[in-house]
Design an enzyme around this catalytic site. Sequence first.
Site: not given
Length: 1035
Positions: A841, A892, A987
């Site tokens: 992402h 992901d 992230s």
Amino acid sequence: MGSKRSVPSRHRSLTTYEVMFAVLFVILVALCAGLIAVSWLSIQGSVKDAAFGKSHEARGTLKIISGATYNPHLQDKLSVDFKVLAFDIQQMIDDIFQSSNLKNEYKNSRVLQFENGSIIVIFDLLFDQWVSDKNVKEELIQGIEANKSSQLVTFHIDLNSIDITASLENFSTISPATTSEKLTTSIPLATPGNVSIECPPDSRLCADALKCIAIDLFCDGELNCPDGSDEDNKTCATACDGRFLLTGSSGSFEALHYPKPSNNTSAVCRWIIRVNQGLSIQLNFDYFNTYYADVLNIYEGMGSSKILRASLWSNNPGIIRIFSNQVTATFLIQSDESDYIGFKVTYTAFNSKELNNYEKINCNFEDGFCFWIQDLNDDNEWERTQGSTFPPSTGPTFDHTFGNESGFYISTPTGPGGRRERVGLLTLPLDPTPEQACLSFWYYMYGENVYKLSINISSDQNMEKTIFQKEGNYGQNWNYGQVTLNETVEFKVSFYGFKNQILSDIALDDISLTYGICNVSVYPEPTLVPTPPPELPTDCGGPHDLWEPNTTFTSINFPNSYPNQAFCIWNLNAQKGKNIQLHFQEFDLENIADVVEIRDGEGDDSLFLAVYTGPGPVNDVFSTTNRMTVLFITDNMLAKQGFKANFTTGYGLGIPEPCKEDNFQCKDGECIPLVNLCDGFPHCKDGSDEAHCVRLFNGTTDSSGLVQFRIQSIWHVACAENWTTQISDDVCQLLGLGTGNSSVPTFSTGGGPYVNLNTAPNGSLILTPSQQCLEDSLILLQCNYKSCGKKLVTQEVSPKIVGGSDSREGAWPWVVALYFDDQQVCGASLVSRDWLVSAAHCVYGRNMEPSKWKAVLGLHMASNLTSPQIETRLIDQIVINPHYNKRRKNNDIAMMHLEMKVNYTDYIQPICLPEENQVFPPGRICSIAGWGALIYQGSTADVLQEADVPLLSNEKCQQQMPEYNITENMVCAGYEAGGVDSCQGDSGGPLMCQENNRWLLAGVTSFGYQCALPNRPGVYARVPRFTEWIQSFLH
């Protein structure tokens, strides 16, 4: 002893009638008791109604921690900055309450003030009946948490800052010091019978010490104590001016430099005005200047039946007329400001029945509402205002009377609204008009969403009828309207503005009545502004299933702008056995925010092929199956032209022609002679002919087993003959492992062909195929793991990212900071000299131009990019896992290739990959690190943060994250109590577990619900599920 029967009876039996009367008496007593109980409950309800009236106003505060910046202009209510922010905040509040459990009670909101400290907002909430402050606060918090307003995309609210204060009538009355004790202290008093009476909470004794009444019934204008002591003028005299009951035909009251509340509590000064029956009361404000939090409420009537007619603060309201002989004025003092002079009000009595029709109607609103009355049965009230309304896309910029910003006019409520509202303004009863009269007025209806203005006539004898009506947008100008009145009975005229949800203000000015029929107007009849086209469907009218020959499709409204917040699907189909080629003829999207995603196949099992964004051109995309899914996803901001695409179907589209039997096909489709395969020299441009030439098999781990070499596409088992320690090291390094640990001969059970290995003078390996090994002896090789997961900088143990602590320099040498367009956006982990592992992402929509990315390795402080320990590398390749599903957040993970290999140092080292499907059990303590936000929606860290978190089972994680589907490709970590978690900006960074003194990459930071909340763990991509995929890039 004689029996009882022999004793003469002293009582006779009751007759049937006596028994019946006794039963009836008992029933009557029970009924009386019930009626007393019901009456008591009714009285308590009336007391509550008396306390809160027919409407309820609450005051609230909240803090905006991001999405807006404080500046001094926000102190000026006439400034554009104040109007813009107030409009957006009111829109947010309206959205929340109109979708809440209080939507039927809620009327509107009003922003009063902004204060510094991030931005503190003070606002009022109006409800059409009493609701508890606790309930109001809970609904507001729940609405913000549930993102029930589009404004919450911009504004981030500190939930702990939200406060709702008690309503006006719950505050105590301030009295002069000599009498204040009577109103603030409840003291048991002795009755004539020497019986002490103590009142319940929120009640006080009357002066006769015989009766308790609610505190709110003191000084409300109505006698509730038998001795009338609750309305005693001395007791109720205010601290503002020493007055309470005003009974002359004229008089005044004031709060000049009004007193301040004490003990952090708010207070009220209250006045009751009574004039002769049949008269009305006019209030003239000689001056008026109060702090925004100090409000003067004007009620029609008194006691429990009073009706709120006006709430006033800050600016002079002009003249207010109350068509009753009783007025209650209540001044709520909440601030301790001393720079405001207060107010002085002069009242006079007048007889409204002596007014003629012209006096009742004619009004330019310069001094107030004249003799017009707000319709309290409607949804809201007309506002008297001057200058421009906000936003500028609706409402006037000046009044009609003077044509500048100094004049006044009235408008439907300005600012946002979450529902349609009818706002009414009524005349007093008008006399019949047999001679006819002309009602004229000026109206302003501007804005895309303006709805309707209606003028009605009503009477007791006839039903209400509409005599004038306009709908729609008539542009940025005042328009003239007129209608002839010809009524034979007493009647009323009413103006009704119908307001849409947003941007729909309607204004009125210069209403007048003249003798005779209306003449032909000298003003042109206004024309409607053309209605804008209807909103485009955000699903593009789909999903669409397309087959040949219907192969061309576009984004909706192409080549004009596509809609915001679109989510559109096209399913492309081919016959079985064929595949699909997708070509974009034109392509222009908002960069990064709006994307086209292409997937191989349909549904959850489809594979990621590509994601495109920004301006074109873009490459063709080929499916491997007979189905392809195209997704078009946009945000709520800028819109571009969109795209035009077509597709073709065929056999083997985009797939290179197969090579001849004696050739090897490179990954890019090139063919080379088979004899060049695994000969030690790369002949394929992509080097794929030398990529998989040696392997271990039949081993207990991925670092041990029999050795096989591929010679011209055939695998040969290595013999033990001539095997040396140097050959062990060379083979282990070819396998991407460390040095050789051990090599042991083992007996062959068949299964050739075989190969003998020797070392050439230049150090290279010489491979000699053979049909048999000497003495059938093979080599069983054990390699060391390559050096990874080792901290080379000695450091102290730090205490136990959100809730973490500053790491020491070199503590996590594999943690990488990723920058896109020179902005730090994500983290990554170094797994080899030229490959990083991050989250899909992070790069989704940003993968078309890898060169815009750079990786900073060896970084400790984000503010110090010149440290000698740092190396910076550009990215030249990004690969998103083909199973990645952005909407489901599954798989992901992504690989990023460094343009140049990095040098290992004490501050730059790779982390180890786990074994394929290696298990990290729940409860194990692992570590996270990153430069992300220190609190939810807060600022990012400068120094690399580190923290320890326990792993959770997927079952427990699913229970704590019920809105997500926690799959086997995810792992969760976090404390039940919260407080420690990865957050925005972390992230792509690592979840790391230590094993055998090596750190393994157990997870990649993926998503969570806010940060560090109790029972809300962080969710990570489970790396052991992707070990084989990652290793395919490394060797």
